[in-house]
Design an enzyme around this catalytic site. Structure first.
Site, PDB file in Angstrom:
ATOM      1  N   ASP A   1       0.826  -1.218   0.000  1.00 33.16           N
ATOM      2  CA  ASP A   1       0.000   0.000   0.000  1.00 33.16           C
ATOM      3  C   ASP A   1       0.857   1.264   0.000  1.00 33.16           C
ATOM      4  OD1 ASP A   1      -2.301   1.451  -0.004  1.00 33.16           O
ATOM      5  OD2 ASP A   1      -2.704   1.236   2.138  1.00 33.16           O
TER       6      ASP A   1
ATOM      7  N   HIS B   1       2.826   3.548  -8.746  1.00 28.40           N
ATOM      8  CA  HIS B   1       2.663   2.140  -9.145  1.00 28.40           C
ATOM      9  C   HIS B   1       3.887   1.653  -9.926  1.00 28.40           C
ATOM     10  CE1 HIS B   1      -1.274   2.134  -7.540  1.00 28.40           C
ATOM     11  NE2 HIS B   1      -1.846   2.862  -8.487  1.00 28.40           N
TER      12      HIS B   1
ATOM     13  N   LEU C   1      10.224 -21.038  -3.457  1.00 28.89           N
ATOM     14  CA  LEU C   1       9.233 -20.101  -2.931  1.00 28.89           C
ATOM     15  C   LEU C   1       7.918 -20.170  -3.718  1.00 28.89           C
ATOM     16  CD1 LEU C   1       8.620 -17.517  -1.111  1.00 28.89           C
ATOM     17  CD2 LEU C   1       9.326 -16.197  -3.116  1.00 28.89           C
TER      18      LEU C   1
HETATM   19  C1  FPP Z   1      -1.903   0.291  -3.256  1.00 27.09           C
HETATM   20  O1  FPP Z   1      -1.449   1.610  -3.400  1.00 27.09           O
HETATM   21  C2  FPP Z   1      -1.399  -0.513  -4.343  1.00 27.09           C
HETATM   22  C3  FPP Z   1      -2.174  -1.069  -5.317  1.00 27.09           C
HETATM   23  C4  FPP Z   1      -3.629  -0.900  -5.388  1.00 27.09           C
HETATM   24  C5  FPP Z   1      -1.574  -1.849  -6.383  1.00 27.09           C
HETATM   25  C6  FPP Z   1      -0.354  -2.634  -6.001  1.00 27.09           C
HETATM   26  C7  FPP Z   1       0.281  -2.962  -7.249  1.00 27.09           C
HETATM   27  C8  FPP Z   1       1.598  -2.883  -7.520  1.00 27.09           C
HETATM   28  C9  FPP Z   1       2.629  -2.601  -6.513  1.00 27.09           C
HETATM   29  C10 FPP Z   1       2.058  -3.139  -8.912  1.00 27.09           C
HETATM   30  C11 FPP Z   1       1.626  -4.510  -9.413  1.00 27.09           C
HETATM   31  C12 FPP Z   1       2.712  -5.131 -10.092  1.00 27.09           C
HETATM   32  C13 FPP Z   1       3.149  -6.357  -9.867  1.00 27.09           C
HETATM   33  C14 FPP Z   1       4.387  -6.750 -10.496  1.00 27.09           C
HETATM   34  C15 FPP Z   1       2.452  -7.328  -8.988  1.00 27.09           C
HETATM   35  P1  FPP Z   1      -2.532   2.768  -3.515  1.00 27.09           P
HETATM   36  O2  FPP Z   1      -2.648   3.194  -4.916  1.00 27.09           O
HETATM   37  O3  FPP Z   1      -3.833   2.335  -2.895  1.00 27.09           O
HETATM   38  O4  FPP Z   1      -1.852   3.869  -2.656  1.00 27.09           O
HETATM   39  P2  FPP Z   1      -2.586   4.970  -1.787  1.00 27.09           P
HETATM   40  O5  FPP Z   1      -3.264   4.249  -0.664  1.00 27.09           O
HETATM   41  O6  FPP Z   1      -1.464   5.829  -1.346  1.00 27.09           O
HETATM   42  O7  FPP Z   1      -3.555   5.671  -2.684  1.00 27.09           O
END
Ligand code: FPP
Length: 251
Positions: free
Chosen positions: A14, A31, A125
């Protein structure tokens, strides 16, 4: 004390959006950086002997995000798979996906499915991406599937207990590894957000203020050290999971 290395670590990655906004950049930049963190965390988990790592990449609720943001997430996932599949294979990593994968567009499945297939026999893993995943949705599916088995005469409601229930969850083929030992959420939020509600019933939780794009291998190592200092009692007074009913106890 918990045993030193948790068998199964689950992470809510997150804080990508906030990380970017704090830098005056568009949310998707977070992201991009966040997806770049996955490789190093998988590597260190594998090196430390963690047996299963489950990463929350996209929730059932994330479908409500703007299409432009969703498209970036899919692009990053595909890029990661294309770029890192070979290395994951060399690391003996097995890859799975849990969630409503049938909701994913054909172009994502066209990249995802062959990589999952390629890594399926690996014995190191067990890396799982939770994509279009929601724990409540998972339990609804499980309940429906069991009800169908009952209606077809292949199962009886009296048979259902915690062990049999697990056979209907999306983590059914995790076997002994379905139980989450260490549950990490980055970015300072202290919520479970519909992630592995059943599987994390006895997990140790670590909430760190670090946003996912800044989460480094050393941060995973310190979370594991903190985990090792915790005393896990599983609702009892001693060690180990509580006694669980045998699958056919009511049969
Ligand atoms: C939360 O941050 C993150 C997500 C909703 C997406 C997580 C995805 C990735 C890290 C990339 C995916 C790629 C791979 C290789 C698996 P948020 O956008 O909710 O952050 P915020 O809470 O600050 O708005």
């Amino acid at each position: 004390m918990a045993s030193e290395i948790p068998n199964h670590i689950a992470i809510i990655m997150d804080g990508n959006g906030r990380w970017a906004e704090r830098r005056g950049r568009p949310r998707v930049f977070g992201h991009v950086r966040g997806s770049g963190r996955v490789k190093a965390i998988v590597e260190v988990a594998s090196r430390l002997g963690v047996k299963a790592l489950t990463l929350y990449a996209f929730s059932t609720e994330n479908w409500s995000r703007p299409e432009s943001e969703r498209l970036v997430l899919w692009k990053l996932l595909k890029k990661y798979l294309i770029r890192d599949a070979e290395q994951l294979h060399r690391q003996n990593v097995k890859l799975r996906v849990i969630g409503e994968t049938d909701r994913l567009d054909a172009d994502i499945r066209a990249v995802l499915d062959p990589v999952v297939q390629k890594l399926t026999s690996n014995t190191g893993l067990q890396l799982t991406f939770a994509i279009s995943y929601g724990s409540r949705r998972e339990m609804v599916y499980a309940a429906k599937k069991f009800a169908e088995e009952c209606l077809a005469g292949r199962a009886h409601p009296d048979e259902l207990n915690e062990v049999l229930m697990e056979e209907y969850l999306w983590t059914s083929d995790f076997g002994d590894l379905s139980e989450v030992d260490l549950f990490i959420r980055t970015s300072g939020e202290q919520r479970i957000s519909n992630f592995l509600l059943w599987q994390a019933a006895y997990a140790e939780f670590i909430f760190t203020d670090i946003c996912w794009p800044d989460f480094e291998p050393k941060d995973l190592e310190s979370a594991i050290q903190e985990y090792a200092r915790r005393e896990r009692r599983f609702g009892g007074v001693g060690k180990g999971l509580p006694e669980r009913p045998h699958r056919n106890i009511f049969a």
